[in-house]
Design an enzyme around this catalytic site. Structure first.
Site, short mmCIF file in Angstrom:
data_model
loop_
_atom_site.label_atom_id
_atom_site.label_comp_id
_atom_site.label_asym_id
_atom_site.label_seq_id
_atom_site.Cartn_x
_atom_site.Cartn_y
_atom_site.Cartn_z
N ASP A 51 -45.42 61.37 -71.49
CA ASP A 51 -44.00 61.03 -71.52
C ASP A 51 -43.66 59.99 -71.95
OD1 ASP A 51 -41.34 61.88 -71.34
OD2 ASP A 51 -41.15 61.34 -69.23
N HIS B 70 -40.30 50.87 -74.78
CA HIS B 70 -38.96 50.08 -74.59
C HIS B 70 -39.14 48.63 -75.07
CE1 HIS B 70 -36.09 53.16 -73.37
NE2 HIS B 70 -37.10 53.48 -72.51
N HIS C 188 -36.33 71.28 -71.23
CA HIS C 188 -36.09 70.04 -70.12
C HIS C 188 -35.19 70.75 -69.06
CE1 HIS C 188 -38.13 66.68 -72.15
NE2 HIS C 188 -37.97 67.56 -73.21
N LEU D 205 -41.46 58.52 -80.39
CA LEU D 205 -41.99 57.47 -81.35
C LEU D 205 -41.09 56.54 -81.84
CD1 LEU D 205 -44.51 59.94 -83.06
CD2 LEU D 205 -45.26 57.64 -81.58
N ARG D 206 -39.91 56.79 -81.57
CA ARG D 206 -38.65 55.83 -81.95
C ARG D 206 -38.56 55.64 -83.44
NH1 ARG D 206 -37.09 56.40 -76.88
NH2 ARG D 206 -38.02 55.22 -75.21
#
Lengths: 438, 345
Positions: free
Chosen positions: A319, A323, A193, A77-78
Site C-alpha cells: 500500500d 509523500h 476498496h 506511483l504518483r
C-alpha cells in the site's frame, strides 16, 4: 546479464516439498528466463575460483537464499501527474532494492488511468529505467468520478490486470452492479476498496476509545463491513471476479471467510502496516500513522494476522503511498494519508515469521505467488521457462530502517529506526541485475 | 534544504508524550496543551495561583508586571469572543503586548501552510501563542515545531481539549465546595463533540472527584468514554436518574449542526428530554451549583430561570477565566525565564 546463480538455497512456496531440503542448487538463465534448476555439484572453494576467473555474469549465492521476485498488489506511483511526490523511476528502483519485481499501479485522482494512452504512457516511462515490471489497474469509472463506466474493453486490450475506483465513491449500488457486469464481460477483475462513505463521514481514525481521547472524527468498522457485505451480494449476483483491497477489521475477515465458503470468486489483501500498528499509535497525533483504512484495534490486528495464517486473506501488500515531507507536516486531520511501504513489505512480512504467525514458505506465498495468481500473471515461483525475476537474500543480515538510506522519494514511514533481520543483496529482473547492495 | 533536514530529523524522533512535551526537565509547565497526564499537585498550583489573581468588580484592577516586554499572539482559527477576550485581558493585566491575528484576512486563507505562518510569526519574536483551531492536535503540532523559547497555550483544538476552560471550571467548583473527593459531578449534553467535557473529565479525575457522570442520548456519547475515567454505571441516558443527588451540574452547548447530522431530531425534543429546568434541578442536592461554559442556548439545553437562578455560577466562571489565564501565562513565562537563566549559566 546474469547467466548463472550457483550454490543457492532455494525457497519456492509453489513446491515446498522439493526445495525445503538444505541442498544447494544452481540456476541457469537463458534469454532472461530460467532455463535450468539443478543440484549444485561444485565444491564451495572451487566455485569461488570460478567467480574470480570468469566474467561477472555469475553470482555465487553461497549461504544466501534465492526466491522469486515479490509481487506487490498496491503501489501509488504518483507519475505522471504528481511527480513532486515520487516518480516511476525512483519508486521502481526502491522496489527492486526491496526484492519486489512486479508492482501494481494503483489509479488515484492525481494519476488517472482512463484509456489505453494512459496505460501506454506508464509503460513507456517505466521502460526508460526498467527496474521493475509494472502491471496497471485501470479506472473503474471515468476520472474515478463514480458515474460513468471507463473504457474497460480498451483497458483490457492495453493489458490492464483489473479495474478499480480506489477510495473514490461510486454514485450508487447500481453503478457498482453494472461496472461488475461490464468488467466481467471483458474478463477484467474488479478491485474494490470496501468503504461506505456515508458511514465514514469525515472520519480519519478508528472509532474507539483512542479517537474519543484525542477528539478526532472517527470511522466505524461498519463503514468497511457494510460496504463489503453489499459488494459480496453483488459478486454473488454477477459472478464477477473480485479482489477486496486493504481489509482492516475482524468483521471483514469473517465476511470474506463466509464469501469463500459460498464459493464466490473472491480474494483479499491487507497492507503490511495494518498487521503491526493499531489506533494506539495515533495517540500522540503521529501523522505518519494517518492511513486509510485507519489503524484499528489490537483485536482487529490479530484477526487480520490469523486470517492470513488461515488462508482467508490471500496477500499482503505494501500500500505504498510516498509523500513529500510537507504532506505530513500539519495537524493530523490535515495531513495526507498513507505510508511509504515498498521497503518494509518484505521485512515486515518476515517479522511475522519471527513472531510465529506463519512459516517462511507461507510468508513468501503471501507476497509473491498469491498476488501473482490474483493478477493472473506468471510470477512468484521458480520454474523453468518463467522470467528470471529473482532475489538473492542474506538471511543473517541485521539492519535499521533510516530515512537517509531509503530509496523511495517518500520517507513517510512510522517504521524508521526499527531493526529488521534479513536483507536483499541482489535483484534480477528478467536475468538483468537491477539492484545490487554493494 | 536546511529546514527540510531539520524537519527530517525531527520526523525521525518518536513522538513525545504530551506530558513530557508540556513540561520541562524540572517538571514545570512550559506549554499548556491538555490537562491529561498533569499531576494533581500541578493542577492545585494553577488553581492557587489563579485564586491570587481573582479580581473584585468595581475596583481598580491591579496591574502586574510579570509579562512586561513579552508579546502574546492570539491565533484564533475558529470564532470566539469570550475565550479570546479573557486571554487578551489576562495578558494585559500582566503587562504583556497582545496581538490578535485575524485569520480571515491572513496568509493562511491565501494558502500559506500553518507551519509557514508559525515560522513567520516566530520571526517577529512572539513569546506566547494562544491557539484555537478546528482540528484536534493543532496546539500539540505548533508546540512541537516552534522555537523552544515560545510557549503554546491551547485555547481549544477540535474535539480534543480546552484545558484553560476546564481549569477555570475547577476553580469555580473549588470556590463553592470544600473538597473534590466527596463530589458527584454531572456533565450533560453533547459529550461527543465537546473538548470542554473531555478536559473537564481529565481534570476532575486528576483531582480525585468522587463520581463523574455523563448524561446524554446515545448518539452524543463517544465510544469508549469509560477509558477516560467515567465508570460504565455513571453513563446515563435518563437525565432524571443522572441528576439525582449531584453537587455540580455542568451543561454543555448544543450546536445546530447536530440536527442536520441526524444525531438528534430537534431542539424542542432535546429540551424536553435533556434541558435543565427548575424542576429537574430539584433532583440534585439543594446546594448544587449549575455551570455552563457558554455561550448558552436558552430554551435548548438550559431554562433561563436556571441560567439566571441563584444556583447558577455561570458568570463566576467568566471572572475566573481571566484569573486562570493569568495564572497559566505567568507560570509558563516563569518556566521560560528559568530555562533562559539555566542556558546562560
Amino acid at each position: 546479464m546474469i547467466d548463472k546463480i550457483f550454490n543457492a538455497r532455494l525457497l519456492d512456496p509453489a513446491k515446498q516439498a522439493i526445495h525445503s531440503d538444505d541442498q544447494s542448487y544452481d540456476i541457469n538463465i537463458t534469454a532472461g528466463k530460467i532455463s535450468e534448476i539443478s543440484l549444485s555439484h561444485l565444491k564451495p572453494n572451487f566455485s569461488k575460483n570460478i567467480q574470480n576467473t570468469l566474467s561477472k555474469s555469475y553470482i555465487d549465492a553461497k549461504e544466501k537464499l534465492v526466491f522469486a521476485g515479490l509481487v506487490d498488489l498496491a503501489t501509488y506511483l504518483r507519475e505522471p501527474g504528481a511527480s513532486y511526490k515520487a516518480s516511476i523511476k525512483s519508486e521502481t528502483y526502491a522496489a527492486a532494492s526491496a526484492g519486489i519485481t512486479t508492482l501494481c499501479f494503483q489509479p488515484e485522482p492525481r494519476v488517472l488511468v482512463n484509456n489505453t494512452a494512459n496505460v501506454n504512457l506508464i509503460h513507456e516511462i517505466n521502460q526508460r529505467s526498467a527496474t521493475a515490471h509494472i502491471e496497471v489497474i485501470g479506472n473503474l469509472t471515468q476520472d474515478l468520478k463514480g458515474e460513468t463506466l471507463s473504457n474497460m474493453g480498451g483497458l483490457k486490450q492495453a493489458n490492464c490486470v483489473g479495474v478499480s475506483n480506489g477510495l473514490q465513491p461510486l454514485k450508487d449500488l447500481h453503478t457498482l452492479h453494472m461496472a461488475m457486469k461490464y468488467a466481467s464481460t471483458h474478463d477484467l477483475k474488479v478491485f474494490i476498496h470496501p468503504l461506505e462513505h456515508s458511514l465514514a463521514q469525515k472520519g480519519c481514525v478508528h472509532a474507539g476509545s483512542v479517537a474519543t481521547r484525542v477528539g478526532l472524527p472517527s470511522i466505524p468498522v461498519a463503514a468497511e463491513s457494510a460496504a463489503l457485505a453489499q459488494a459480496l451480494t453483488l459478486v454473488e449476483a454477477t459472478g464477477a471476479k473480485t479482489h477486496f483491497c486493504r481489509l482492516s477489521s475482524a468483521a471483514s475477515v469473517k465476511l470474506i471467510e463466509y464469501g469463500k465458503k459460498q464459493g464466490l470468486p473472491i480474494t483479499a489483501d491487507v497492507a503490511a502496516h495494518q498487521l503491526f500498528l493499531t489506533d494506539i499509535d495515533i495517540m500522540h497525533f503521529n501523522p505518519l500513522c494517518h492511513t486509510y483504512p485507519p489503524l484499528r484495534s489490537e483485536r482487529d490486528k490479530n484477526a487480520l494476522r490469523q486470517g492470513l495464517a488461515d488462508g482467508v486473506i490471500d496477500a499482503i501488500c505494501s500500500d505504498h503511498q510516498p509523500h513529500e515531507i510537507d504532506a505530513k507536516l500539519a495537524p493530523f486531520q490535515q495531513t495526507e494519508i498513507g505510508i511509504s511501504g515498498l521497503e518494509t513489505l518484505l521485512p515486515l512480512t518476515l517479522k511475522l515469521v519471527e513472531e510465529g504467525v506463519f512459516d517462511l514458505s507461507h510468508a513468501l506465498k503471501l507476497i509473491s505467488l498469491n498476488p501473482a495468481k490474483i493478477l493472473n500473471i506468471d510470477a512468484g515461483q521458480l520454474r523453468c521457462g518463467s522470467n528470471a525475476d529473482l532475489v538473492i537474500f542474506d538471511p543473517d543480515a541485521f539492519w535499521c530502517l533510516e530515512a537517509e538510506l531509503m530509496l523511495s522519494d517518500g520517507k513517510n514511514t512510522p517504521f524508521l529506526g526499527q531493526w529488521f533481520s534479513g536483507e536483499v543483496i541482489n535483484t534480477l529482473l528478467a536475468g538483468k541485475m537491477v539492484y545490487s547492495k554493494n | 534544504m536546511d529546514r527540510d533536514h531539520l524537519i527530517n530529523q525531527r520526523l525521525n524522533v518518536p513522538d513525545e508524550l504530551p506530558s513530557t512535551m508540556q513540561l520541562n526537565a524540572q517538571r514545570q509547565l512550559k506549554h499548556f496543551l491538555t490537562v491529561e497526564t498533569l499531576s494533581p499537585l500541578l493542577l492545585e498550583e494553577i488553581l492557587d495561583r489563579a485564586e491570587s489573581f481573582v479580581t473584585q468588580p468595581n475596583r481598580i484592577q491591579k496591574q502586574y508586571s510579570l509579562l512586561q516586554g513579552k508579546t502574546v499572539m492570539n491565533l484564533f482559527f475558529e470564532n470566539s469572543t469570550r475565550t479570546r477576550t479573557t486571554f487578551e485581558l489576562a495578558a494585559k493585566r500582566l503587562s504583556a503586548d497582545v496581538f490578535n491575528l485575524d485569520i480571515r484576512t491572513s496568509a493562511t486563507s491565501k494558502g500559506e501552510s500553518l507551519l509557514d505562518t508559525i515560522r513567520n510569526l516566530e520571526a517577529m519574536n512572539i513569546d506566547i501563542f494562544v491557539v484555537r483551531h478546528q482540528h484536534s492536535g493543532t496546539a500539540n503540532f505548533i508546540a512541537r515545531y516552534c522555537a523552544p523559547h515560545i510557549s503554546v497555550l491551547n485555547a481549544g483544538d477540535g474535539h480534543h481539549a480546552h484545558p484553560t476552560q476546564a481549569m477555570l471550571d475547577m476553580l469555580t467548583i473549588r470556590q463553592h465546595k470544600p473538597s473534590f473527593q466527596p463530589l458527584k459531578v454531572a456533565i450533560v449534553g453533547d459529550i461527543l463533540h465537546s473538548r470542554v467535557a473531555r478536559s473537564q473529565i481529565h481534570a476532575l479525575s486528576i483531582l480525585a472527584t468522587g463520581e463523574i457522570r455523563v448524561i446524554a442520548p446515545k448518539t452524543l456519547i463517544p465510544i469508549g468514554i469509560e477509558d477516560l475515567g467515567v465508570r460504565p454505571e455513571n453513563i446515563y441516558s435518563d437525565i432524571d436518574q443522572g441528576l439525582k443527588d449531584v453537587d455540580v451540574i455542568i451543561m454543555l452547548r448544543l450546536q445546530k449542526e447536530r440536527m442536520q447530522a441526524a444525531l438528534l431530531p430537534s431542539e424542542q425534543e432535546f429540551y424536553k428530554f435533556y434541558g435543565l429546568t427548575e424542576e429537574r434541578l430539584k433532583l440534585a442536592k439543594p446546594d448544587a451549583i449549575v455551570m455552563h461554559p457558554g455561550p448558552a442556548n436558552r430554551g435548548v439545553e438550559i431554562d433561563s430561570r436556571v441560567a439566571d437562578g441563584k444556583q447558577s455560577v455561570i458568570l463566576n466562571q467568566v471572572t475566573n477565566g481571566v484569573a486562570i489565564r493569568m495564572a497559566i501565562m505567568s507560570m509558563v513565562m516563569q518556566t521560560q525565564q528559568q530555562e533562559q537563566t539555566r542556558i546562560a549559566i
